[in-house]
Write a protein that holds these residues in place. Sequence first.
Motif, PDB file in Angstrom:
ATOM      1  N   ALA A  14       0.935  -1.184   0.109  1.00  0.00           N
ATOM      2  CA  ALA A  14       0.172  -0.001  -0.092  1.00  0.00           C
ATOM      3  C   ALA A  14       0.953   1.300   0.094  1.00  0.00           C
ATOM      4  N   GLY A  15       1.975   1.324   0.495  1.00  0.00           N
ATOM      5  CA  GLY A  15       2.948   2.392   0.906  1.00  0.00           C
ATOM      6  C   GLY A  15       3.491   2.458  -0.575  1.00  0.00           C
ATOM      7  N   VAL A  16       3.798   1.592  -1.147  1.00  0.00           N
ATOM      8  CA  VAL A  16       4.643   1.587  -2.470  1.00  0.00           C
ATOM      9  C   VAL A  16       3.423   2.111  -3.536  1.00  0.00           C
ATOM     10  N   GLY A  17       2.111   1.688  -3.508  1.00  0.00           N
ATOM     11  CA  GLY A  17       1.062   2.179  -4.187  1.00  0.00           C
ATOM     12  C   GLY A  17       0.966   3.574  -4.136  1.00  0.00           C
ATOM     13  N   ALA A  18       1.003   3.963  -2.915  1.00  0.00           N
ATOM     14  CA  ALA A  18       0.631   5.506  -2.658  1.00  0.00           C
ATOM     15  C   ALA A  18       1.838   6.239  -3.275  1.00  0.00           C
ATOM     16  N   ALA A  19       3.073   5.555  -3.082  1.00  0.00           N
ATOM     17  CA  ALA A  19       4.145   6.253  -3.768  1.00  0.00           C
ATOM     18  C   ALA A  19       4.120   6.327  -5.200  1.00  0.00           C
ATOM     19  N   ALA A  20       3.769   5.402  -5.635  1.00  0.00           N
ATOM     20  CA  ALA A  20       3.705   5.510  -7.439  1.00  0.00           C
ATOM     21  C   ALA A  20       2.656   6.066  -7.706  1.00  0.00           C
ATOM     22  N   ARG A  21       1.429   6.290  -7.226  1.00  0.00           N
ATOM     23  CA  ARG A  21       0.391   7.393  -7.686  1.00  0.00           C
ATOM     24  C   ARG A  21       0.737   8.766  -7.241  1.00  0.00           C
ATOM     25  N   ALA A  22       1.639   9.144  -6.169  1.00  0.00           N
ATOM     26  CA  ALA A  22       2.159  10.517  -6.233  1.00  0.00           C
ATOM     27  C   ALA A  22       3.050  10.668  -7.365  1.00  0.00           C
ATOM     28  N   ILE A  23       3.843   9.854  -7.667  1.00  0.00           N
ATOM     29  CA  ILE A  23       4.967  10.093  -8.784  1.00  0.00           C
ATOM     30  C   ILE A  23       4.231  10.028 -10.208  1.00  0.00           C
ATOM     31  N   MET A  24       3.064   9.085 -10.384  1.00  0.00           N
ATOM     32  CA  MET A  24       2.214   9.481 -11.668  1.00  0.00           C
ATOM     33  C   MET A  24       1.661  10.711 -11.535  1.00  0.00           C
ATOM     34  N   ASP A  25       1.011  11.229 -10.607  1.00  0.00           N
ATOM     35  CA  ASP A  25       0.599  12.660 -10.495  1.00  0.00           C
ATOM     36  C   ASP A  25       1.519  13.987 -10.860  1.00  0.00           C
ATOM     37  N   GLY A  26       3.064  13.527 -10.663  1.00  0.00           N
ATOM     38  CA  GLY A  26       3.934  14.399 -11.170  1.00  0.00           C
ATOM     39  C   GLY A  26       4.818  14.579 -10.104  1.00  0.00           C
ATOM     40  N   ASP A  27       4.841  14.301  -8.612  1.00  0.00           N
ATOM     41  CA  ASP A  27       5.791  14.376  -7.965  1.00  0.00           C
ATOM     42  C   ASP A  27       6.881  13.528  -7.940  1.00  0.00           C
ATOM     43  N   LEU A  28       7.940  13.660  -8.806  1.00  0.00           N
ATOM     44  CA  LEU A  28       9.040  13.051  -9.029  1.00  0.00           C
ATOM     45  C   LEU A  28      10.095  12.802  -7.933  1.00  0.00           C
ATOM     46  N   THR A  29       9.862  13.741  -6.717  1.00  0.00           N
ATOM     47  CA  THR A  29      10.830  13.856  -5.679  1.00  0.00           C
ATOM     48  C   THR A  29      10.144  12.358  -4.707  1.00  0.00           C
TER      49      THR A  29
END
Length: 440
Positions: free
Chosen positions: A177-192
């Motif tokens: 779930a933590g990995v999924g949340a980070a992946a969604r944030a990255i897909m939304d444009g947060d490359l950091t």
Amino acid sequence: MIRRSFALRAALGAAGLMLLASLLGAGWVWYAAEQELRAQRDLALAAEAEALIREYEILGVAGLAEQARAVARRQGPILVLLQTIDGIPIAGNFPGVRPPVLRGFATFPGGTADAGVRALGTMLPPGMNLILAAELAPISRAATRLAWAPAFAAGCAAIIALLLGYVAARRIERRIAGVGAAARAIMDGDLTRRLPQAGEGDEFDRLAGTLNTMLGRIEALMQAQRQVTDDIAHDLRTPLARLRQRIESALASARDPDGDAATLEESLTELDQVLATFAALLRIARAESGAPRAGFRPIDLSGLVGAVAEAYEAVAEEAGRTLSQDIAPGIGMDGDAALLRQAVANLLDNALVHGGPHVGLRLAPGPVIEVTDDGPGIPPEEREAVTRRFHRLDASRNTPGTGLGLALVAATAKLHGGRFEVLDGPGGRGATMRLTLGGR
């Protein structure tokens, strides 16, 4: 989601296989135990029969009958029957249906719970039949208890496996779930954003570390791409606007062949500069992307550097400079020949334009490429900045160039697993541009 967890399904499958194996094992244990217990019971019957026969040989019929009554009174696990050859009982404790005259081992129905009776018959003179028997029900119960012991243990182990699988599934679900949340944030444009790590050093942490390194590389590439876009928008806007203004002025003026020709020549010069800047930016982006690494080929670096030096001898002579060479033979490496050739050319261009009267080119094992000059040099505080795109020293702003040459050299060094350094020149005068590359 937990019900679809792989860990839980694996634990459930393992528990099912464990139970199936335990049931098969229980069946085999039951069969083997019953056979062994029956064999032991046969030995006990034979030993008891032998003891009674010795009593008969010593004390006769009366002694045998008395001993048979004594065994019957014990009400032990062994049943005794002393009967005549006609089946008339003399002594014993045989319950239920009387067995027929028996000689040797035999099994017949009866006994407790109708489990059967195992009997041993012996003929004794004068016309007597001694039968010793044991019910099979205790043997079946003992074998069943032995068989269910591993099955019960396997059942407990299966329950523990299911509990552990559930706990593991919950834990894995939280980490995913933590990995999924980070992946969604990255897909939304947060490359950091980076994948979370539990700090346990397990497989998940190692995988997350690898992916985080990859994400860092992607972020750097995206930043480089944005930088290229910003550079193009910022540094090419002025020359393009100037070019457009020149052409508009020419169109607004009366036609003058000599004036129009001069305007066209100036416009072509401006366009060549713009195209050179575009080409340099594309080469830098190509080197920084790392894509050429897949196309690395063996290179005769000594021959490549020597060819570039030979081409620049005439350029140095026209500029009133001298170019000395110290190229070690037989140095090779795997790399991108076009980028390395351009990097050496950029170093020589920079030295010939901004350096003093003497320029030196050296190739040493390592491999290391050095270009030295005896010019004004580069201040220490500016040495890192000169590798950035479009950065130019104040003393160089009126000289030709795009400010991209050393940026390409730095990108080429990084692509080839090396580094680019700006150092003091020989004797503390001028500058030394050192390009260290990864060898074979």
